[in-house]
Design an enzyme around this catalytic site. Structure first.
Site, PDB file in Angstrom:
ATOM      1  CB  THR A  50      -5.722   3.942   3.235  1.00 21.89           C
ATOM      2  OG1 THR A  50      -5.903   3.516   1.885  1.00 21.89           O
ATOM      3  CG2 THR A  50      -6.914   3.476   4.052  1.00 21.89           C
ATOM      4  CB  THR A  52      -0.279   2.931   0.092  1.00 27.15           C
ATOM      5  OG1 THR A  52       0.656   2.739   1.150  1.00 27.15           O
ATOM      6  CG2 THR A  52       0.338   2.456  -1.210  1.00 27.15           C
ATOM      7  CB  CYS A  53      -5.319   4.136  -1.310  1.00 28.73           C
ATOM      8  SG  CYS A  53      -5.289   2.422  -0.735  1.00 28.73           S
ATOM      9  CB  SER A  54      -4.721   9.171  -0.341  1.00 26.97           C
ATOM     10  OG  SER A  54      -6.058   8.829  -0.063  1.00 26.97           O
ATOM     11  CG  LEU A  58      -6.966   7.766  -7.089  1.00 22.64           C
ATOM     12  CD1 LEU A  58      -8.311   7.507  -6.410  1.00 22.64           C
ATOM     13  CD2 LEU A  58      -6.728   9.274  -7.169  1.00 22.64           C
TER      14      LEU A  58
END
Length: 250
Positions: A50, A52-54, A58
């Protein structure tokens, strides 16, 4: 309503067995194995791949992994309500070998934390709320839970906030980017210089829509490599060596 961070601090993490995949085989990993006798930073997020996560969450934990370990952290765990196959492929895609990817496929850990939320409106089903925590010997010392608001907030569970909690005097390294091309000995030298100093960097290589014209437009030069640190152009392998000689560390 989500629990408050304060209400979780001082409590043990939930007892869960995670279904992971290692070398093509299923392997059960318990929370005792992850946390007992260890200092662990956990950052949990809604889902692999997703935006923001990628794009943010992270990658910055990956970049600061060495700094966390230098400040007494044994393991950095990324946790999401995804299956083991997805988490392993995401780890490869992100080049995040310095993180421990844990699949909370059934959402049991998130539910035990009181942080399993319903994201059915975007087709996700039940997912973890975004948060980070510092766990020592299985007990939560510090929690950072994102505020309940529209969108996908990333305000307090980021890597910088966590490292500053662990060590307020920690010097956070600037992000590093190298433009390189396959088979270039100067590029190999520049990467070796970065790696010898434990610098984690992103690499953009010739090809994949990156040309010498791209390089010139960004750096003003057509020679490879070109290294950027903290948004500043450092330049070639020789320039990088001179930079390290002058500053001793990034």
């Amino acid at each position: 309503m989500l629990p408050s961070a304060k209400s979780l601090e001082g409590k043990p993490v939930p007892k869960v067995t995670f279904k992971t995949r290692t070398h093509g085989q299923w392997k059960d990993v318990t929370t005792d194995e992850l946390f007992q006798g260890q200092t662990v930073v956990v950052f949990a997020l809604p889902g692999a791949y997703t935006p923001t996560c990628s794009g943010t969450h992270l990658p910055r934990y990956k970049e600061l992994a060495n700094l966390f370990r230098a400040n007494g952290v044994n393991e950095i765990v990324c946790l999401a309500v995804n299956d083991a196959f997805v988490m392993n492929e995401w780890q490869k895609d992100q080049g995040a070998d310095n993180l421990r990817m844990i699949p909370d496929g059934n959402g049991e850990f998130a539910a035990g934390m009181g942080l399993l939320v319903d994201k059915s409106e975007v087709g996700f089903g039940k997912r973890s709320w975004r948060y980070s925590m510092l766990v020592k010997n299985g007990v939560i010392e510090k929690m950072f839970i994102e505020p309940e608001k529209e969108g996908d907030p990333l305000e307090v569970s980021d890597a910088e906030t966590m490292i500053k909690y662990i060590n307020p005097k920690a010097v956070v390294p600037e992000p590093v980017l190298i433009f390189s091309k396959p088979g270039c000995p100067y590029c190999a030298r520049a990467k070796a210089l970065l790696e010898s100093r434990g610098v984690i960097y992103d690499e953009i290589s010739l090809g994949k829509h990156i040309t010498s014209s791209t390089l010139q437009a960004v750096s003003g030069s057509r020679t490879w490599p070109q290294v950027f640190i903290g948004g500043r152009l450092i330049g070639s392998a020789d320039d990088l060596e001179a930079h390290f000689a002058a500053h001793k560390a990034v």
